[in-house]
Design an enzyme around this catalytic site. Structure first.
Site, PDB file in Angstrom:
ATOM      1  CD1 TRP A 162      15.528  63.750-117.677  1.00 47.29           C
ATOM      2  CD2 TRP A 162      17.073  61.976-118.162  1.00 47.29           C
ATOM      3  NE1 TRP A 162      14.699  62.537-117.077  1.00 47.29           N
ATOM      4  CE2 TRP A 162      16.274  61.652-116.478  1.00 47.29           C
ATOM      5  CE3 TRP A 162      18.458  61.533-118.027  1.00 47.29           C
ATOM      6  CZ2 TRP A 162      16.085  60.440-116.207  1.00 47.29           C
ATOM      7  CZ3 TRP A 162      18.467  60.526-116.766  1.00 47.29           C
ATOM      8  CH2 TRP A 162      17.201  59.261-116.002  1.00 47.29           C
ATOM      9  CG  HIS A 183      14.788  64.744-113.861  1.00 42.84           C
ATOM     10  ND1 HIS A 183      14.773  63.298-113.931  1.00 42.84           N
ATOM     11  CD2 HIS A 183      16.054  65.344-113.657  1.00 42.84           C
ATOM     12  CE1 HIS A 183      16.168  63.151-113.065  1.00 42.84           C
ATOM     13  NE2 HIS A 183      16.929  64.397-112.827  1.00 42.84           N
TER      14      HIS A 183
END
Ligand code: DAH
Length: 354
Positions: A162, A183
């Site tokens: 990420w 997320h």
């Protein structure tokens, strides 16, 4: 006629004309009023003609008065005409042909739901019907929730999955704990910290990645997280729930495939795919000639994650999943570029209205 009766007649004509004028609401009626009062055979014109029948010494004064009456009424007529012209109504105008009441009206433009919103609502409804509750959470998140409590310690290589947008706020201890959530998974932790099991939630929301955009990547997009924790939850519950979801969104005949994948907060982790609805699994452009389309990541909640929020992993187990809302919308509607969702071209956005 003597002077008194002439002046009285003048008075009566004025009163009657003025009171009739105030009642008039259409240009057609106004025109007949003008003819009645000021026209060639009108009352005021008659009054002026009558002057010649008065005794000579009275004519001058009576004539002056009759003329001012004529001027006053003409002025009132003009003012009333402009008033009516500015306030024309269907009733007042229908006799004059100036307004065509049979012309179709102008359409009132109405907005439509954004395709992402429509997809998110549809997906959440499916899970709601299975007993999940839809909740939302913060987009600006703490490192602890976005990573650490999801079993992704600082400097762990898994963080490379990420690319984060950090918020430029340094705390006195030198830490920089805030970021735009990468997320919706941090909401798993927030939910479990705030309630005891059983838990069944779906969490739609915006997520952010520090990434270059292309046809399948946006730096801002929308995810839908899901979490179920209870006693005796097994991988079969995960499969049953997500297969049912796939059928409800992509059609009755869809098959789901679960393959091993790694996410630090689940064990085992899975990549969930459906057989391609376009080619029925034979292989085509949509499925990259594999017959399968990946739709989400999922898995059984990692015991460390349960422990971290104070749930006993010996008693409780759970499953979780995360999917991209735009990706689901793209598959459903055959959209080939994710950038279209946020480039605000109304011609694109309008297509998905119901
Ligand atoms: N959060 C993951 C991502 O953004 C997706 C995900 C994978 C969510 C597995 C989950 C899960 O809840 O169990 O890539």
């Amino acid at each position: 006629m003597d002077q008194d009766s002439y002046l009285k007649l003048q008075d009566d004509i004025e009163k009657e004309a003025v009171s009739a004028l105030t009642e008039i609401a259409s240009l057609v009626d106004l025109e007949s009023w003008r003819v009645d009062q000021l026209g060639r055979n009108g009352k005021v014109t008659g009054l002026l003609r009558g002057i010649s029948e008065l005794p000579v010494d009275l004519r001058r004064e009576a004539g002056g008065k009759a003329n001012s009456l004529k001027n006053a009424l003409t002025e009132k007529y003009q003012a009333h005409k402009s008033y009516l012209e500015g306030h024309s109504t269907i009733e007042s105008e229908s006799g004059t042909n100036s307004l065509d009441v049979t012309l179709p009206g102008r359409n009132i433009e109405s907005g439509t739901l954004h395709p992402t919103t429509a997809t998110v609502r549809e997906i959440c409804k499916v899970f709601e019907s299975m007993g999940f509750q839809t909740i939302e959470g913060p987009e600006v998140e703490l490192d602890t929730y976005n990573f650490q409590k999801l079993n992704i310690p600082e400097d762990h290589p898994a963080r490379d999955m990420w690319n984060s947008l950090w918020i430029d706020r340094v705390l006195p201890d030198g830490s920089r704990p805030l970021l735009l959530r990468t997320h919706t998974s941090p909401m798993q932790i927030r939910t479990m910290e705030s309630q005891n099991p059983p838990v069944r939630v779906v969490v739609p929301g915006k997520t952010y990645r520090y990434e270059a955009t292309d046809a399948t990547h946006e730096w801002q997009f929308c995810q839908i997280e899901g979490l179920a924790v209870d006693k005796d939850i097994t991988f079969a519950d995960l499969k049953g729930t997500l297969e049912e979801f796939a059928r409800r969104i992509f059609g009755d005949k869809r098959k789901a495939r679960f393959r091993c994948d790694f996410f630090p907060f689940v064990e085992p982790g899975a990549e969930v795919s459906i057989d391609c609805f376009k080619c029925e699994g034979r292989g085509c452009r949509v499925c990259g000639h594999t017959g399968w389309i990946e739709i989400m990541g999922a898995g059984m909640v990692h015991p460390k994650v349960l422990e971290g929020v104070g749930y006993d992993p010996e008693i409780y187990s759970g499953f979780a999943w995360g999917m991209g809302a735009e990706r689901i919308a793209m598959l459903k509607h055959g959209i080939d570029d994710i950038r279209q969702f946020y480039s605000n071209d109304v011609r694109f956005l309008k297509q998905f209205s119901r």
